[in-house]
Motif scaffolding. Structure first.
Motif, mmCIF file in Angstrom:
data_model
loop_
_atom_site.group_PDB
_atom_site.id
_atom_site.type_symbol
_atom_site.label_atom_id
_atom_site.label_comp_id
_atom_site.label_asym_id
_atom_site.label_seq_id
_atom_site.Cartn_x
_atom_site.Cartn_y
_atom_site.Cartn_z
ATOM 1 N N GLU A 101 -60.990 11.609 -48.983
ATOM 2 C CA GLU A 101 -60.416 10.268 -49.083
ATOM 3 C C GLU A 101 -59.192 10.115 -48.182
ATOM 4 O O GLU A 101 -58.961 9.046 -47.629
ATOM 5 N N LEU A 102 -58.434 11.171 -48.034
ATOM 6 C CA LEU A 102 -57.281 11.128 -47.133
ATOM 7 C C LEU A 102 -57.709 10.960 -45.680
ATOM 8 O O LEU A 102 -56.961 10.411 -44.875
ATOM 9 N N ALA A 103 -58.915 11.424 -45.351
ATOM 10 C CA ALA A 103 -59.414 11.302 -43.978
ATOM 11 C C ALA A 103 -59.642 9.837 -43.601
ATOM 12 O O ALA A 103 -59.620 9.493 -42.425
ATOM 13 N N ASN A 104 -59.861 8.983 -44.589
ATOM 14 C CA ASN A 104 -60.019 7.547 -44.357
ATOM 15 C C ASN A 104 -58.614 6.959 -44.220
ATOM 16 O O ASN A 104 -58.014 6.477 -45.170
ATOM 17 N N LYS A 105 -58.074 7.031 -43.028
ATOM 18 C CA LYS A 105 -56.671 6.694 -42.795
ATOM 19 C C LYS A 105 -56.366 5.198 -42.884
ATOM 20 O O LYS A 105 -55.248 4.814 -43.166
ATOM 21 N N VAL A 106 -57.345 4.357 -42.615
ATOM 22 C CA VAL A 106 -57.099 2.913 -42.645
ATOM 23 C C VAL A 106 -57.304 2.411 -44.068
ATOM 24 O O VAL A 106 -58.429 2.332 -44.558
ATOM 25 N N TRP A 107 -56.198 2.147 -44.744
ATOM 26 C CA TRP A 107 -56.239 1.605 -46.104
ATOM 27 C C TRP A 107 -54.975 0.782 -46.299
ATOM 28 O O TRP A 107 -53.889 1.211 -45.919
ATOM 29 N N PRO A 108 -55.085 -0.418 -46.855
ATOM 30 C CA PRO A 108 -53.906 -1.270 -46.988
ATOM 31 C C PRO A 108 -52.854 -0.674 -47.927
ATOM 32 O O PRO A 108 -53.183 -0.051 -48.925
ATOM 33 N N ARG A 109 -51.603 -0.896 -47.559
ATOM 34 C CA ARG A 109 -50.484 -0.421 -48.379
ATOM 35 C C ARG A 109 -49.779 -1.565 -49.091
ATOM 36 O O ARG A 109 -48.971 -1.331 -49.969
ATOM 37 N N THR A 110 -50.096 -2.791 -48.697
ATOM 38 C CA THR A 110 -49.476 -3.966 -49.330
ATOM 39 C C THR A 110 -50.560 -5.005 -49.627
ATOM 40 O O THR A 110 -51.609 -5.024 -48.962
ATOM 41 N N PRO A 111 -50.316 -5.892 -50.577
ATOM 42 C CA PRO A 111 -51.279 -6.967 -50.838
ATOM 43 C C PRO A 111 -51.495 -7.867 -49.613
ATOM 44 O O PRO A 111 -52.590 -8.380 -49.409
ATOM 45 N N GLN A 112 -50.456 -8.027 -48.780
ATOM 46 C CA GLN A 112 -50.591 -8.853 -47.583
ATOM 47 C C GLN A 112 -51.574 -8.228 -46.595
ATOM 48 O O GLN A 112 -52.371 -8.931 -45.972
ATOM 49 N N GLU A 113 -51.496 -6.902 -46.417
ATOM 50 C CA GLU A 113 -52.462 -6.226 -45.543
ATOM 51 C C GLU A 113 -53.873 -6.375 -46.100
ATOM 52 O O GLU A 113 -54.812 -6.661 -45.353
ATOM 53 N N ALA A 114 -54.038 -6.195 -47.406
ATOM 54 C CA ALA A 114 -55.361 -6.310 -48.019
ATOM 55 C C ALA A 114 -55.941 -7.713 -47.839
ATOM 56 O O ALA A 114 -57.142 -7.875 -47.616
ATOM 57 N N ALA A 115 -55.084 -8.736 -47.900
ATOM 58 C CA ALA A 115 -55.548 -10.114 -47.731
ATOM 59 C C ALA A 115 -55.968 -10.391 -46.292
ATOM 60 O O ALA A 115 -56.879 -11.187 -46.041
ATOM 61 N N ALA A 116 -55.343 -9.718 -45.331
ATOM 62 C CA ALA A 116 -55.630 -9.970 -43.923
ATOM 63 C C ALA A 116 -56.790 -9.116 -43.391
ATOM 64 O O ALA A 116 -57.371 -9.446 -42.365
ATOM 65 N N TRP A 117 -57.110 -8.020 -44.048
ATOM 66 C CA TRP A 117 -58.173 -7.120 -43.595
ATOM 67 C C TRP A 117 -59.460 -7.420 -44.347
ATOM 68 O O TRP A 117 -59.471 -8.148 -45.324
ATOM 69 N N SER A 118 -60.560 -6.823 -43.877
ATOM 70 C CA SER A 118 -61.825 -6.976 -44.606
ATOM 71 C C SER A 118 -62.277 -5.604 -45.104
ATOM 72 O O SER A 118 -62.029 -4.577 -44.472
ATOM 73 N N PHE A 119 -62.947 -5.620 -46.267
ATOM 74 C CA PHE A 119 -63.334 -4.392 -46.955
ATOM 75 C C PHE A 119 -64.826 -4.357 -47.169
ATOM 76 O O PHE A 119 -65.415 -5.318 -47.650
ATOM 77 N N ASP A 120 -65.458 -3.250 -46.779
ATOM 78 C CA ASP A 120 -66.876 -3.032 -47.058
ATOM 79 C C ASP A 120 -66.953 -2.126 -48.284
ATOM 80 O O ASP A 120 -66.683 -0.936 -48.198
ATOM 81 N N GLN A 121 -67.301 -2.720 -49.419
ATOM 82 C CA GLN A 121 -67.333 -1.996 -50.694
ATOM 83 C C GLN A 121 -68.301 -0.816 -50.655
ATOM 84 O O GLN A 121 -67.995 0.249 -51.187
ATOM 85 N N ALA A 122 -69.444 -0.972 -50.012
ATOM 86 C CA ALA A 122 -70.452 0.089 -49.991
ATOM 87 C C ALA A 122 -69.972 1.330 -49.241
ATOM 88 O O ALA A 122 -70.161 2.457 -49.694
ATOM 89 N N SER A 123 -69.341 1.138 -48.092
ATOM 90 C CA SER A 123 -68.898 2.285 -47.294
ATOM 91 C C SER A 123 -67.446 2.666 -47.565
ATOM 92 O O SER A 123 -66.974 3.683 -47.067
ATOM 93 N N GLN A 124 -66.733 1.824 -48.335
ATOM 94 C CA GLN A 124 -65.326 2.065 -48.655
ATOM 95 C C GLN A 124 -64.467 2.140 -47.387
ATOM 96 O O GLN A 124 -63.595 2.980 -47.264
ATOM 97 N N ILE A 125 -64.736 1.231 -46.457
ATOM 98 C CA ILE A 125 -63.994 1.203 -45.198
ATOM 99 C C ILE A 125 -63.335 -0.155 -45.007
ATOM 100 O O ILE A 125 -63.982 -1.192 -45.168
ATOM 101 N N TRP A 126 -62.051 -0.121 -44.672
ATOM 102 C CA TRP A 126 -61.284 -1.322 -44.335
ATOM 103 C C TRP A 126 -61.267 -1.493 -42.825
ATOM 104 O O TRP A 126 -61.162 -0.519 -42.093
ATOM 105 N N THR A 127 -61.355 -2.732 -42.370
ATOM 106 C CA THR A 127 -61.201 -3.010 -40.943
ATOM 107 C C THR A 127 -60.131 -4.082 -40.787
ATOM 108 O O THR A 127 -60.029 -4.998 -41.599
ATOM 109 N N ARG A 128 -59.364 -3.942 -39.725
ATOM 110 C CA ARG A 128 -58.260 -4.872 -39.482
ATOM 111 C C ARG A 128 -58.736 -6.089 -38.740
ATOM 112 O O ARG A 128 -59.622 -6.116 -37.994
#
Length: 128
Positions: A101-128
């Motif tokens: 899980e630590l290897a997945n370096k792209v993960w939001p640290r604030t609610p603002q980042e989470a709102a601006a990024w998109s999340f693929d629930q199946a692969s557990q990957i965030w994209t900016r």
């Protein structure tokens, strides 16, 4: 002389292998989970990203093998975690991250980042 392995010993050995193998699996996290650095001070007081915070009364702290941890067992340690917050701003669910899980370096640290990024629930990957 005993020629077979006791069922209890076999079950214990299987559990140890299962736990160590499970530690490398990427667990599914909810979309509202954020990444941070947690230090348990004196329950319910914690430091989250260097700022004071509190654990909710029903908070769950899970280790890197997804087993429940007592906060006192990790008191004083800096842990990289994913966490969710309840409506009152208290930490509700906390997962200590394993190496996969630590290897997945792209993960939001604030609610603002989470709102601006998109999340693929199946692969557990965030994209900016």
């Amino acid at each position: 002389m005993y020629r077979c392995v006791s069922p209890l010993l076999a079950a214990f050995a299987a559990g140890v292998v299962s736990i160590s193998a499970q530690a490398q699996v990427h667990r599914p996290f909810p979309v509202q989970a954020l990444r941070g650095e947690l230090v348990v001070l004196q329950t319910p007081d914690v430091a989250l990203n260097g700022r004071p915070a509190k654990l909710a009364p029903g908070a769950r702290l899970r280790g890197d093998t997804n087993l429940l941890l007592q906060p006192a067992a990790v008191a004083g340690q800096k842990l990289i975690v994913h966490y969710t917050v309840d409506p009152n701003g208290l930490l509700m669910d906390v997962w200590v991250l394993n190496p996969a899980e630590l290897a997945n370096k792209v993960w939001p640290r604030t609610p603002q980042e989470a709102a601006a990024w998109s999340f693929d629930q199946a692969s557990q990957i965030w994209t900016r």
